[in-house]
Design a protein around this motif. Structure first.
Motif, PDB file in Angstrom:
ATOM      1  N   THR A  97      12.168  29.151  76.496  1.00 20.63           N
ATOM      2  CA  THR A  97      13.219  29.729  77.335  1.00 20.63           C
ATOM      3  C   THR A  97      14.002  30.717  76.485  1.00 20.63           C
ATOM      4  O   THR A  97      14.293  30.467  75.316  1.00 20.63           O
ATOM      5  CB  THR A  97      14.117  28.609  77.892  1.00 20.63           C
ATOM      6  OG1 THR A  97      13.380  27.930  78.898  1.00 20.63           O
ATOM      7  CG2 THR A  97      15.408  29.142  78.477  1.00 20.63           C
ATOM      8  N   THR A 157      12.497  24.902  76.628  1.00 19.00           N
ATOM      9  CA  THR A 157      11.251  25.450  77.168  1.00 19.00           C
ATOM     10  C   THR A 157      11.250  25.331  78.684  1.00 19.00           C
ATOM     11  O   THR A 157      12.102  24.664  79.269  1.00 19.00           O
ATOM     12  CB  THR A 157      10.009  24.697  76.625  1.00 19.00           C
ATOM     13  OG1 THR A 157      10.068  23.330  77.078  1.00 19.00           O
ATOM     14  CG2 THR A 157       9.948  24.737  75.110  1.00 19.00           C
ATOM     15  N   GLU A 158      10.271  26.003  79.297  1.00 15.37           N
ATOM     16  CA  GLU A 158      10.182  25.983  80.753  1.00 15.37           C
ATOM     17  C   GLU A 158       8.731  25.955  81.212  1.00 15.37           C
ATOM     18  O   GLU A 158       7.822  26.360  80.477  1.00 15.37           O
ATOM     19  CB  GLU A 158      10.898  27.203  81.344  1.00 15.37           C
ATOM     20  CG  GLU A 158      10.290  28.525  80.921  1.00 15.37           C
ATOM     21  CD  GLU A 158      11.262  29.702  81.057  1.00 15.37           C
ATOM     22  OE1 GLU A 158      12.412  29.593  80.556  1.00 15.37           O
ATOM     23  OE2 GLU A 158      10.860  30.728  81.648  1.00 15.37           O
ATOM     24  N   ARG A 159       8.531  25.490  82.405  1.00 10.24           N
ATOM     25  CA  ARG A 159       7.196  25.428  83.005  1.00 10.24           C
ATOM     26  C   ARG A 159       7.096  26.553  84.025  1.00 10.24           C
ATOM     27  O   ARG A 159       7.834  26.590  85.007  1.00 10.24           O
ATOM     28  CB  ARG A 159       7.027  24.074  83.708  1.00 10.24           C
ATOM     29  CG  ARG A 159       5.745  23.923  84.502  1.00 10.24           C
ATOM     30  CD  ARG A 159       5.632  22.495  85.052  1.00 10.24           C
ATOM     31  NE  ARG A 159       6.703  22.157  85.987  1.00 10.24           N
ATOM     32  CZ  ARG A 159       6.603  22.240  87.313  1.00 10.24           C
ATOM     33  NH1 ARG A 159       5.478  22.668  87.870  1.00 10.24           N
ATOM     34  NH2 ARG A 159       7.608  21.886  88.092  1.00 10.24           N
ATOM     35  N   ARG A 160       6.218  27.488  83.756  1.00 14.96           N
ATOM     36  CA  ARG A 160       6.049  28.606  84.678  1.00 14.96           C
ATOM     37  C   ARG A 160       5.237  28.150  85.885  1.00 14.96           C
ATOM     38  O   ARG A 160       4.105  27.687  85.725  1.00 14.96           O
ATOM     39  CB  ARG A 160       5.349  29.758  83.946  1.00 14.96           C
ATOM     40  CG  ARG A 160       4.915  30.918  84.801  1.00 14.96           C
ATOM     41  CD  ARG A 160       6.064  31.848  85.147  1.00 14.96           C
ATOM     42  NE  ARG A 160       5.613  32.831  86.117  1.00 14.96           N
ATOM     43  CZ  ARG A 160       4.993  33.956  85.827  1.00 14.96           C
ATOM     44  NH1 ARG A 160       4.775  34.277  84.561  1.00 14.96           N
ATOM     45  NH2 ARG A 160       4.596  34.774  86.777  1.00 14.96           N
ATOM     46  N   TYR A 206       4.239  23.059  74.001  1.00 17.19           N
ATOM     47  CA  TYR A 206       5.066  24.245  73.838  1.00 17.19           C
ATOM     48  C   TYR A 206       4.167  25.418  73.481  1.00 17.19           C
ATOM     49  O   TYR A 206       3.391  25.356  72.538  1.00 17.19           O
ATOM     50  CB  TYR A 206       6.047  23.940  72.703  1.00 17.19           C
ATOM     51  CG  TYR A 206       6.941  25.065  72.303  1.00 17.19           C
ATOM     52  CD1 TYR A 206       6.520  26.004  71.362  1.00 17.19           C
ATOM     53  CD2 TYR A 206       8.219  25.163  72.819  1.00 17.19           C
ATOM     54  CE1 TYR A 206       7.360  27.019  70.975  1.00 17.19           C
ATOM     55  CE2 TYR A 206       9.069  26.178  72.418  1.00 17.19           C
ATOM     56  CZ  TYR A 206       8.636  27.100  71.501  1.00 17.19           C
ATOM     57  OH  TYR A 206       9.474  28.093  71.107  1.00 17.19           O
ATOM     58  N   ALA A 233      14.193  23.439  84.676  1.00 15.03           N
ATOM     59  CA  ALA A 233      13.233  23.831  83.636  1.00 15.03           C
ATOM     60  C   ALA A 233      11.882  24.300  84.169  1.00 15.03           C
ATOM     61  O   ALA A 233      10.872  24.181  83.486  1.00 15.03           O
ATOM     62  CB  ALA A 233      13.064  22.746  82.564  1.00 15.03           C
ATOM     63  N   TRP A 234      11.882  24.849  85.368  1.00 10.65           N
ATOM     64  CA  TRP A 234      10.712  25.606  85.823  1.00 10.65           C
ATOM     65  C   TRP A 234      11.147  27.064  86.024  1.00 10.65           C
ATOM     66  O   TRP A 234      12.340  27.354  86.124  1.00 10.65           O
ATOM     67  CB  TRP A 234      10.086  25.029  87.100  1.00 10.65           C
ATOM     68  CG  TRP A 234      10.997  24.857  88.286  1.00 10.65           C
ATOM     69  CD1 TRP A 234      11.629  23.710  88.670  1.00 10.65           C
ATOM     70  CD2 TRP A 234      11.372  25.856  89.251  1.00 10.65           C
ATOM     71  NE1 TRP A 234      12.377  23.930  89.809  1.00 10.65           N
ATOM     72  CE2 TRP A 234      12.236  25.235  90.186  1.00 10.65           C
ATOM     73  CE3 TRP A 234      11.078  27.210  89.426  1.00 10.65           C
ATOM     74  CZ2 TRP A 234      12.815  25.917  91.279  1.00 10.65           C
ATOM     75  CZ3 TRP A 234      11.648  27.888  90.503  1.00 10.65           C
ATOM     76  CH2 TRP A 234      12.496  27.242  91.418  1.00 10.65           C
ATOM     77  N   ARG A 282      14.933  31.396  86.481  1.00  8.26           N
ATOM     78  CA  ARG A 282      14.856  30.148  85.704  1.00  8.26           C
ATOM     79  C   ARG A 282      15.737  29.097  86.358  1.00  8.26           C
ATOM     80  O   ARG A 282      16.960  29.236  86.404  1.00  8.26           O
ATOM     81  CB  ARG A 282      15.290  30.447  84.265  1.00  8.26           C
ATOM     82  CG  ARG A 282      15.531  29.244  83.324  1.00  8.26           C
ATOM     83  CD  ARG A 282      14.286  28.416  83.107  1.00  8.26           C
ATOM     84  NE  ARG A 282      14.328  27.644  81.856  1.00  8.26           N
ATOM     85  CZ  ARG A 282      14.952  26.464  81.699  1.00  8.26           C
ATOM     86  NH1 ARG A 282      15.606  25.907  82.697  1.00  8.26           N
ATOM     87  NH2 ARG A 282      14.904  25.856  80.523  1.00  8.26           N
ATOM     88  N   ARG A 284       4.025  24.895  78.030  1.00  9.22           N
ATOM     89  CA  ARG A 284       5.361  25.396  78.348  1.00  9.22           C
ATOM     90  C   ARG A 284       5.651  26.657  77.562  1.00  9.22           C
ATOM     91  O   ARG A 284       5.064  26.905  76.515  1.00  9.22           O
ATOM     92  CB  ARG A 284       6.390  24.313  78.048  1.00  9.22           C
ATOM     93  CG  ARG A 284       6.184  23.082  78.916  1.00  9.22           C
ATOM     94  CD  ARG A 284       7.164  22.000  78.592  1.00  9.22           C
ATOM     95  NE  ARG A 284       8.498  22.255  79.142  1.00  9.22           N
ATOM     96  CZ  ARG A 284       8.850  21.913  80.369  1.00  9.22           C
ATOM     97  NH1 ARG A 284       8.004  21.332  81.183  1.00  9.22           N
ATOM     98  NH2 ARG A 284      10.076  22.142  80.792  1.00  9.22           N
ATOM     99  N   GLU A 285       6.570  27.447  78.086  1.00  8.97           N
ATOM    100  CA  GLU A 285       6.956  28.693  77.432  1.00  8.97           C
ATOM    101  C   GLU A 285       8.373  28.535  76.893  1.00  8.97           C
ATOM    102  O   GLU A 285       9.165  27.793  77.473  1.00  8.97           O
ATOM    103  CB  GLU A 285       6.933  29.835  78.454  1.00  8.97           C
ATOM    104  CG  GLU A 285       5.556  30.041  79.042  1.00  8.97           C
ATOM    105  CD  GLU A 285       5.567  31.046  80.196  1.00  8.97           C
ATOM    106  OE1 GLU A 285       6.634  31.584  80.517  1.00  8.97           O
ATOM    107  OE2 GLU A 285       4.477  31.266  80.751  1.00  8.97           O
TER     108      GLU A 285
END
Ligand code: MTE
Length: 303
Positions: free
Chosen positions: A280, A265-268, A20, A124-125, A120, A277-278
């Motif tokens: 969300t 969180t998300e995967r850019r 994260y 979750a990407w 988004r 991950r960033e």
């Protein structure tokens, strides 16, 4: 339904326990992005400088467009078969001027703007995408929304001869989606016609696709051929396929997890193997602009 489950959105793409990475700058930049867009100041990126757009290659080669296959690279490979000219959009239901509108006719009555939006996916990407498009509100105003209308329904092209995925019952074709009227009329809601100042590639939903940046990507229905104003909540493909996992609203919400993975969180895409991950953001960073649409609603219930 068991068969359907395997095809539900992209669980294989989600890495539940990945690292994260807190990126404060992105959180600070989110509001400025959207406001720039609303003010129509051309490229709406002021103040959100670290929101670097994803590359053309990333945006056009990593896609979800099940009409062309369920793999991320299938749409680019297969979507060239889809004929997008001529293109007409049927606009009907509770409108003053129903009819079959030629795309050129629609475009002659609107202003094309650039909108740099976060995108988004429910898987979750995420990406940052420089769209060109026009506000859906402009088109709806032009055809005259009648007082009884409460929702807007959208439908994708249904042409199995050109869309190989439609020859299998992966989903109930054609793909359909819906918005509440106030969501559809919101200035952030656009019909996209281009990317990076080029016409929208077929795999991204040519020639005309919805973009609702505060909702999960599956609400952004591609290659739209019908828009219907109605007084009842319209069916939406993923919601109908699996209502427990995909709500009608589908607002991006880091506090409401998908039953099978976290949405915190998300995967850019393009972030690199070790980028982490960033977080969300609530309403995908557009809370300031859209949270009032849901005042008083239980967002865990109306997910
Ligand atoms: N629209 C149609 N007609 N068919 C689809 O399979 N996939 C949705 C949405 N719109 C889809 C669709 C999903 S799940 C996502 S995440 C986005 O399109 C992906 O848009 P992109 O490929 O331009 O990134």
């Amino acid at each position: 339904m068991a068969g359907r489950w395997r095809n539900s959105l992209c669980w294989s793409d989600v890495t539940p326990r990945a690292a994260y990475l807190n990126r404060r700058q992105i959180m600070a930049g989110a509001g400025a992005l959207a406001l720039g867009g609303i003010a129509g100041q051309g490229r709406a990126a002021t103040g959100a400088d670290d929101l670097t757009p994803n590359s053309w290659d990333e945006i056009t080669s990593y896609n979800n467009y099940y009409e062309f296959g369920t793999g991320k690279e299938d749409p680019r490979r297969n979507a060239g078969q889809m004929v997008t000219d001529p293109w007409t959009v049927e606009i009907n239901g509770l409108v003053d001027k129903p009819g079959s509108y030629d795309l050129a006719d629609i475009l002659s009555g609107v202003t094309i703007e650039e909108r740099l939006y976060r995108f988004r996916c429910v898987e979750a990407w995420s990406m940052v995408i420089p769209w060109q498009g026009f506000e859906l509100a402009d088109l709806l105003t032009r055809v005259g929304v009648q007082p009884g209308a409460k929702y807007v329904a959208f439908q994708t092209l249904h042409r199995p001869a050109e869309m190989p995925g439609q020859r299998s019952p992966i989903l109930d074709w054609p793909y359909v989606e819906g918005l509440r009227l106030d969501e559809a009329m919101h200035p952030l809601t656009i019909m996209a016609t281009g990317l990076y100042d080029k016409p929208l590639p077929n795999q991204n939903g040519a020639p005309l696709r919805l973009v609702v940046p505060w909702k999960y990507g599956f609400k952004s229905i591609k290659s739209v051929v019908r828009i219907t104003l109605t007084d009842t909540q319209p069916p939406a493909t993923w919601n109908q396929t699996n209502p427990r996992e995909y709500g009608f609203y589908s607002n991006v919400n880091p506090q409401v997890d998908h039953p099978r993975w976290s949405q915190a969180t998300e995967r850019r895409i393009g972030g690199g193997l070790f980028a982490g991950r960033e977080p969300t953001l609530m309403f995908n960073g557009y809370a300031e602009e859209v949270s009032q649409l849901y005042a008083g609603m239980d967002l865990a219930k109306f997910f």
